[in-house]
Design an enzyme around this catalytic site. Structure first.
Site, PDB file in Angstrom:
ATOM      1  CD  GLU A 111      -2.577  -1.248   2.630  1.00 44.93           C
ATOM      2  OE1 GLU A 111      -3.288  -2.239   2.831  1.00 44.93           O
ATOM      3  OE2 GLU A 111      -2.466  -0.313   3.451  1.00 44.93           O
ATOM      4  CB  CYS A 124       2.563   7.159   3.828  1.00 49.18           C
ATOM      5  SG  CYS A 124       3.007   5.982   5.115  1.00 49.18           S
ATOM      6  CB  CYS A 131       5.968  -5.417   8.929  1.00 40.47           C
ATOM      7  SG  CYS A 131       7.220  -4.675  10.016  1.00 40.47           S
ATOM      8  CB  CYS A 135       3.760  -3.219  16.092  1.00 34.50           C
ATOM      9  SG  CYS A 135       5.465  -2.700  15.816  1.00 34.50           S
ATOM     10  CB  CYS A 138       0.850  -2.813  13.018  1.00 34.23           C
ATOM     11  SG  CYS A 138       1.272  -2.545  11.304  1.00 34.23           S
ATOM     12  CB  CYS A 354       0.331   0.955   7.837  1.00 35.12           C
ATOM     13  SG  CYS A 354       1.454  -0.342   7.737  1.00 35.12           S
TER      14      CYS A 354
HETATM   15  S1  SF4 Z   1       3.945  -0.657  13.005  1.00 34.45           S
HETATM   16 FE1  SF4 Z   1       3.538  -2.324  11.576  1.00 34.45          FE
HETATM   17  S2  SF4 Z   1       4.762  -1.855   9.757  1.00 34.45           S
HETATM   18 FE2  SF4 Z   1       5.543  -0.582  11.464  1.00 34.45          FE
HETATM   19  S3  SF4 Z   1       7.208  -1.803  12.380  1.00 34.45           S
HETATM   20 FE3  SF4 Z   1       5.352  -2.315  13.539  1.00 34.45          FE
HETATM   21  S4  SF4 Z   1       4.512  -4.153  12.493  1.00 34.45           S
HETATM   22 FE4  SF4 Z   1       5.985  -3.179  11.095  1.00 34.45          FE
END
Ligand code: SF4
Length: 374
Positions: A111, A124, A131, A135, A138, A354
């Site tokens: 994206e 962005c 990823c 996190c 996310c 995101c």
């Molecule tokens: S917020 Fe999402 S994209 Fe950013 S580092 Fe953490 S898991 Fe990865």
């Protein structure tokens, strides 16, 4: 966003399958581009420069590149599409935020978002498919990392957005805060940013380019050693290791003190103030005692805290705090001597956070989009 909400998006064109014979010109290697032009008796360096100049100006139709001979334009159009990525979905929010779901030839999807505000046009960028940082809040990290983006793929994100801009608009800012951990793909990201910054590229001021990291200490030091004047944002999200380990699981391997030390070194080497990002999740990390502790660990540092109220993500249990709690958190930081602001919400009606569009699209359009891991 509910199950059927994709159909309610302001715009949602779905681009059909590209004929397999047409390769993306921008995704070709230098050798492949050279041999295409040489076979036609053309000077590769001149023609490649001309095509890039048109694309940088937002023109992606070879037939409209009028300083190239008509016969060559036709050959280009017969053999190539402009990019290796194709736009699977394009959504536009009421606040003019636009979001692209791009798919590369290996079917991997990312994206890219365009945000407009007060004369600025900020892109962005994503740097990885998925990823690996995990996190908990996310959508991008829910299914792990698939692969790094190549330099030309990151450049394509910018050029695909460039082609959407209205007359008189230009990309003024870049934030590398999309899908992926940018510092885990630093060797491919930096050439793309250097090109975006160069006068022969997009000409975006280095001071308007921000790299956001979850905090990989060795990579922060490596970035500092490149002596680029890019802005660094470090995502803390918690004031203690105990809490950060739960919100940002990779913290268990490094520890907050290492992250803060590396950020301080970046500041000293680059001379640029580091921003700390802090996502506010209701009942988890948004209380006044968290703000007091955060102010304590940042005291004595030249720093700014960017507070990001959580955007609800389907499938995750977290909530956005009430406005009063957000204001109290910000004011407590300020009383503790730390500069702090709350980020405005952009693109709320198109799920601009995101990773959300890709997941929702995969659910709503299973025949068109493949979820991660397929
Ligand atoms: S917020 Fe999402 S994209 Fe950013 S580092 Fe953490 S898991 Fe990865």
């Amino acid at each position: 966003m509910n199950e059927n909400s994709l159909s309610k998006m302001p715009t949602l064109p779905v681009v059909g399958e590209r004929p397999p014979i047409l390769q993306g010109f921008f995704g070709q290697t230098e050798i492949e581009q050279d041999s295409f032009f040489k076979a036609l008796g053309e000077r590769p360096s001149l023609r490649i420069k001309q095509i890039h100049r048109w694309m940088i100006q937002g023109e992606t139709d070879f037939l409209q590149m009028t300083d190239i001979p008509a016969g060559l334009r036709r050959k280009l159009a017969e053999n190539f599409v402009p990019f290796s990525s194709q736009i699977l979905l394009h959504s536009k929010a009421t606040d003019e935020t636009e979001k692209l779901l791009l798919e590369f030839p290996d079917k991997k999807q990312i994206e890219t978002v365009l945000m407009r505000e007060e004369g600025r046009a900020t892109v962005c960028l994503s740097t990885q498919v998925g990823c690996g940082m995990g996190c908990v809040f996310c959508a991008s990290g829910l299914e792990g990392v698939q692969r790094n983006l190549e330099t030309h793929e990151i450049q394509e994100e910018l050029l695909q957005i460039r082609a959407l801009l209205k007359a008189g608009e230009r990309i003024s800012h870049i934030v590398v805060m999309g899908m992926g951990e940018p510092l885990a793909n630093l060797e491919r990201l930096l050439p793309a940013l250097d090109w975006a910054n160069a006068a022969s590229g997009l000409g975006i001021s280095a001071r308007n380019i921000t790299i956001s990291t979850v905090g990989l200490p060795k990579k922060i030091i490596e970035l500092a050693s490149h002596k680029k004047p890019y802005h660094l944002a470090v995502s803390l999200h918690a004031p203690t290791d105990l809490l950060r380990n739960q919100i940002v699981p990779m913290n268990e391997k490094v520890g907050m003190q290492e992250v803060l030390n590396a950020a301080q070194q970046y500041q000293e080497i680059s001379g640029r103030q580091v921003t700390y990002e802090y996502i506010l999740i209701a009942g988890i990390n948004d209380q006044a005692h968290h703000a007091r502790e955060l102010a304590r660990i940042l005291s004595g540092r030249q720093s700014h805290v960017n507070l990001i109220p959580f955007n609800p993500v389907k499938g995750l249990p977290w909530q956005r705090p009430e406005e009063d709690s957000i204001d109290l958190f910000r004011d407590t930081l300020r009383q503790g001597g730390v500069s702090a602001t709350v980020r405005k919400r952009k693109g709320a009606d198109i799920d601009a956070a995101c990773g959300q569009l890709r997941r929702e699209a995969a659910r709503a359009l299973p025949g068109v989009l493949k979820p991660l891991g397929v």
